[in-house]
Design a protein around this motif. Structure first.
Motif, PDB file in Angstrom:
ATOM      1  N   GLU A  29      -7.769   4.717   2.187  1.00 23.96           N
ATOM      2  CA  GLU A  29      -8.006   4.966   0.772  1.00 23.96           C
ATOM      3  C   GLU A  29      -8.954   6.141   0.556  1.00 23.96           C
ATOM      4  O   GLU A  29      -9.884   6.355   1.334  1.00 23.96           O
ATOM      5  CB  GLU A  29      -8.581   3.709   0.108  1.00 23.96           C
ATOM      6  CG  GLU A  29      -7.661   2.490   0.183  1.00 23.96           C
ATOM      7  CD  GLU A  29      -8.274   1.278  -0.485  1.00 23.96           C
ATOM      8  OE1 GLU A  29      -9.433   1.358  -0.947  1.00 23.96           O
ATOM      9  OE2 GLU A  29      -7.587   0.227  -0.549  1.00 23.96           O
ATOM     10  N   LYS A  30      -8.737   6.853  -0.512  1.00 23.88           N
ATOM     11  CA  LYS A  30      -9.593   7.978  -0.883  1.00 23.88           C
ATOM     12  C   LYS A  30     -10.813   7.475  -1.646  1.00 23.88           C
ATOM     13  O   LYS A  30     -10.695   6.630  -2.536  1.00 23.88           O
ATOM     14  CB  LYS A  30      -8.813   8.967  -1.747  1.00 23.88           C
ATOM     15  CG  LYS A  30      -9.599  10.208  -2.151  1.00 23.88           C
ATOM     16  CD  LYS A  30      -8.729  11.141  -2.993  1.00 23.88           C
ATOM     17  CE  LYS A  30      -9.479  12.404  -3.391  1.00 23.88           C
ATOM     18  NZ  LYS A  30      -8.642  13.323  -4.199  1.00 23.88           N
ATOM     19  N   VAL A  31     -11.985   7.989  -1.285  1.00 30.25           N
ATOM     20  CA  VAL A  31     -13.231   7.676  -1.984  1.00 30.25           C
ATOM     21  C   VAL A  31     -13.984   8.983  -2.206  1.00 30.25           C
ATOM     22  O   VAL A  31     -13.698   9.992  -1.552  1.00 30.25           O
ATOM     23  CB  VAL A  31     -14.113   6.685  -1.189  1.00 30.25           C
ATOM     24  CG1 VAL A  31     -13.443   5.328  -1.068  1.00 30.25           C
ATOM     25  CG2 VAL A  31     -14.443   7.246   0.193  1.00 30.25           C
ATOM     26  N   PRO A  32     -14.959   9.002  -3.116  1.00 27.61           N
ATOM     27  CA  PRO A  32     -15.728  10.234  -3.315  1.00 27.61           C
ATOM     28  C   PRO A  32     -16.483  10.615  -2.032  1.00 27.61           C
ATOM     29  O   PRO A  32     -17.158   9.772  -1.441  1.00 27.61           O
ATOM     30  CB  PRO A  32     -16.700   9.875  -4.447  1.00 27.61           C
ATOM     31  CG  PRO A  32     -16.054   8.736  -5.160  1.00 27.61           C
ATOM     32  CD  PRO A  32     -15.325   7.963  -4.103  1.00 27.61           C
ATOM     33  N   PRO A  33     -16.375  11.853  -1.588  1.00 29.51           N
ATOM     34  CA  PRO A  33     -17.103  12.269  -0.373  1.00 29.51           C
ATOM     35  C   PRO A  33     -18.595  12.328  -0.625  1.00 29.51           C
ATOM     36  O   PRO A  33     -19.053  12.473  -1.761  1.00 29.51           O
ATOM     37  CB  PRO A  33     -16.530  13.653  -0.074  1.00 29.51           C
ATOM     38  CG  PRO A  33     -16.025  14.151  -1.384  1.00 29.51           C
ATOM     39  CD  PRO A  33     -15.561  12.947  -2.149  1.00 29.51           C
ATOM     40  N   ALA A  34     -19.356  12.210   0.438  1.00 34.71           N
ATOM     41  CA  ALA A  34     -20.811  12.282   0.351  1.00 34.71           C
ATOM     42  C   ALA A  34     -21.251  13.726   0.129  1.00 34.71           C
ATOM     43  O   ALA A  34     -20.511  14.680   0.404  1.00 34.71           O
ATOM     44  CB  ALA A  34     -21.443  11.727   1.628  1.00 34.71           C
ATOM     45  N   ASP A  35     -22.450  13.884  -0.371  1.00 32.28           N
ATOM     46  CA  ASP A  35     -23.074  15.201  -0.434  1.00 32.28           C
ATOM     47  C   ASP A  35     -23.037  15.830   0.959  1.00 32.28           C
ATOM     48  O   ASP A  35     -23.310  15.160   1.964  1.00 32.28           O
ATOM     49  CB  ASP A  35     -24.518  15.044  -0.920  1.00 32.28           C
ATOM     50  CG  ASP A  35     -25.316  16.326  -0.790  1.00 32.28           C
ATOM     51  OD1 ASP A  35     -25.144  17.213  -1.629  1.00 32.28           O
ATOM     52  OD2 ASP A  35     -26.104  16.418   0.186  1.00 32.28           O
ATOM     53  N   ALA A  59       0.830  -1.204   0.000  1.00 28.31           N
ATOM     54  CA  ALA A  59       0.000   0.000   0.000  1.00 28.31           C
ATOM     55  C   ALA A  59       0.861   1.249   0.000  1.00 28.31           C
ATOM     56  O   ALA A  59       0.603   2.203  -0.757  1.00 28.31           O
ATOM     57  CB  ALA A  59      -0.938  -0.012   1.201  1.00 28.31           C
ATOM     58  N   LEU A  60       1.893   1.269   0.835  1.00 28.01           N
ATOM     59  CA  LEU A  60       2.780   2.432   0.884  1.00 28.01           C
ATOM     60  C   LEU A  60       3.483   2.629  -0.454  1.00 28.01           C
ATOM     61  O   LEU A  60       3.642   3.760  -0.925  1.00 28.01           O
ATOM     62  CB  LEU A  60       3.796   2.259   2.015  1.00 28.01           C
ATOM     63  CG  LEU A  60       3.225   2.312   3.440  1.00 28.01           C
ATOM     64  CD1 LEU A  60       4.252   1.809   4.448  1.00 28.01           C
ATOM     65  CD2 LEU A  60       2.779   3.722   3.802  1.00 28.01           C
ATOM     66  N   ASP A  61       3.916   1.540  -1.085  1.00 31.02           N
ATOM     67  CA  ASP A  61       4.556   1.638  -2.401  1.00 31.02           C
ATOM     68  C   ASP A  61       3.601   2.230  -3.436  1.00 31.02           C
ATOM     69  O   ASP A  61       4.032   2.893  -4.389  1.00 31.02           O
ATOM     70  CB  ASP A  61       5.025   0.261  -2.867  1.00 31.02           C
ATOM     71  CG  ASP A  61       6.210  -0.269  -2.071  1.00 31.02           C
ATOM     72  OD1 ASP A  61       6.871   0.543  -1.387  1.00 31.02           O
ATOM     73  OD2 ASP A  61       6.462  -1.487  -2.129  1.00 31.02           O
ATOM     74  N   ALA A  62       2.298   1.969  -3.257  1.00 28.52           N
ATOM     75  CA  ALA A  62       1.290   2.490  -4.182  1.00 28.52           C
ATOM     76  C   ALA A  62       0.868   3.917  -3.837  1.00 28.52           C
ATOM     77  O   ALA A  62      -0.020   4.471  -4.492  1.00 28.52           O
ATOM     78  CB  ALA A  62       0.078   1.570  -4.186  1.00 28.52           C
ATOM     79  N   GLY A  63       1.485   4.497  -2.818  1.00 28.95           N
ATOM     80  CA  GLY A  63       1.161   5.871  -2.450  1.00 28.95           C
ATOM     81  C   GLY A  63      -0.025   6.006  -1.527  1.00 28.95           C
ATOM     82  O   GLY A  63      -0.594   7.096  -1.391  1.00 28.95           O
ATOM     83  N   LEU A 115      -0.284   7.226  12.153  1.00 35.38           N
ATOM     84  CA  LEU A 115      -0.042   7.087  10.730  1.00 35.38           C
ATOM     85  C   LEU A 115       1.281   6.363  10.504  1.00 35.38           C
ATOM     86  O   LEU A 115       2.251   6.571  11.241  1.00 35.38           O
ATOM     87  CB  LEU A 115       0.023   8.454  10.060  1.00 35.38           C
ATOM     88  CG  LEU A 115      -1.321   9.142   9.798  1.00 35.38           C
ATOM     89  CD1 LEU A 115      -1.093  10.576   9.352  1.00 35.38           C
ATOM     90  CD2 LEU A 115      -2.127   8.380   8.756  1.00 35.38           C
ATOM     91  N   ILE A 116       1.305   5.499   9.510  1.00 34.32           N
ATOM     92  CA  ILE A 116       2.534   4.834   9.073  1.00 34.32           C
ATOM     93  C   ILE A 116       3.005   5.585   7.829  1.00 34.32           C
ATOM     94  O   ILE A 116       2.308   5.619   6.818  1.00 34.32           O
ATOM     95  CB  ILE A 116       2.279   3.351   8.756  1.00 34.32           C
ATOM     96  CG1 ILE A 116       1.744   2.634  10.003  1.00 34.32           C
ATOM     97  CG2 ILE A 116       3.554   2.679   8.257  1.00 34.32           C
ATOM     98  CD1 ILE A 116       1.301   1.204   9.743  1.00 34.32           C
ATOM     99  N   THR A 117       4.180   6.191   7.907  1.00 31.22           N
ATOM    100  CA  THR A 117       4.615   7.111   6.860  1.00 31.22           C
ATOM    101  C   THR A 117       5.609   6.493   5.889  1.00 31.22           C
ATOM    102  O   THR A 117       5.973   7.150   4.901  1.00 31.22           O
ATOM    103  CB  THR A 117       5.240   8.362   7.488  1.00 31.22           C
ATOM    104  OG1 THR A 117       6.341   7.970   8.319  1.00 31.22           O
ATOM    105  CG2 THR A 117       4.217   9.110   8.328  1.00 31.22           C
ATOM    106  N   GLY A 118       6.082   5.286   6.132  1.00 32.02           N
ATOM    107  CA  GLY A 118       7.044   4.663   5.231  1.00 32.02           C
ATOM    108  C   GLY A 118       7.752   3.519   5.930  1.00 32.02           C
ATOM    109  O   GLY A 118       7.367   3.099   7.023  1.00 32.02           O
TER     110      GLY A 118
END
Length: 211
Positions: free
Chosen positions: A159-165, A97-101, A113-116
């Motif tokens: 992971e980033k997802v579209p925020p709700a209205d 996951a970290l390798d994928a940013g 947070l795990i930073t690397g």
């Protein structure tokens, strides 16, 4: 780069805000606390055990965090009895996951947070450094020696997802606030109390311990 954990007194919110900023989602701290439901949360143990911020049902709150644009993918629970193979497997998923940013996090008493990572282990945020040297700034591969002999840890990919209205997010957070008050037993268990029960626990403990 761009991944840091603000020094909030609730480390879960520090992790959430740090991950949101990393993903380019700008939200003011008061709004984040409100929309995540954390502004309405209190959880008190009958003997005032400091585990209150961690021992509650997060399922509904995770949905509110997702409304902000962040989903926390749980990679599982681990204890001292976890095997070397189990530890190596979750470490591999975190490194991928970290390798994928993608930012990652853990919880063991505090959220970090795990930073690397490097050849020996993961780098983890210390939200209150340099004033407080806890939680630890590293987690060694395999041994997890920084956890000590007794731990109960979970690991997450953020992971980033579209925020709700926005209107929907506000209404969802208010529904959560009402449910915390009306049905506190749904959100914690045993010797803990949420909402109005939290104050009952506090008052009883204050009398018992001479407060």
């Amino acid at each position: 780069e761009r991944l840091a954990q603000p020094p909030y007194n609730t480390t879960m919110m520090g992790v959430v805000h740090g991950a949101l900023r990393y993903h380019g989602i700008e939200v003011d701290p008061p709004e984040m606390f409100g929309l995540s439901g954390h502004a309405f949360l209190i959880n008190i143990h009958k003997q005032l055990c400091p585990s209150g911020p961690y021992c509650w049902n997060r399922e509904a709150a995770n949905g509110l965090v997702q409304n902000l644009g962040l989903v926390c993918v749980d990679l599982g629970f681990f204890a001292p009895t976890s095997t070397p193979a189990e530890r190596a497997a979750v470490e591999g998923r975190l490194r991928a996951a970290l390798d994928a940013g993608l930012p990652c996090s853990l919880i063991n008493l505090e959220n970090q947070l795990i930073t690397g990572y490097d050849d020996e282990g993961f780098r983890t945020c210390q939200p209150w450094a340099p004033h407080v040297d806890f939680p630890p700034a590293r987690l060694s591969f395999g041994s997890w020696k920084e956890f000590g002999d007794a731990f109960h840890a979970n690991f997450y990919v953020l992971e980033k997802v579209p925020p709700a209205d926005h209107r929907r997010a506000v209404l969802d957070s208010l529904d959560y606030a009402v449910d915390l008050y009306a049905h506190p037993g749904r959100h914690t268990s045993g010797d803990y109390g949420i909402g109005p029960e939290a104050y009952d626990r506090w008052i009883a403990a204050a009398g018992e311990f001479g407060g």
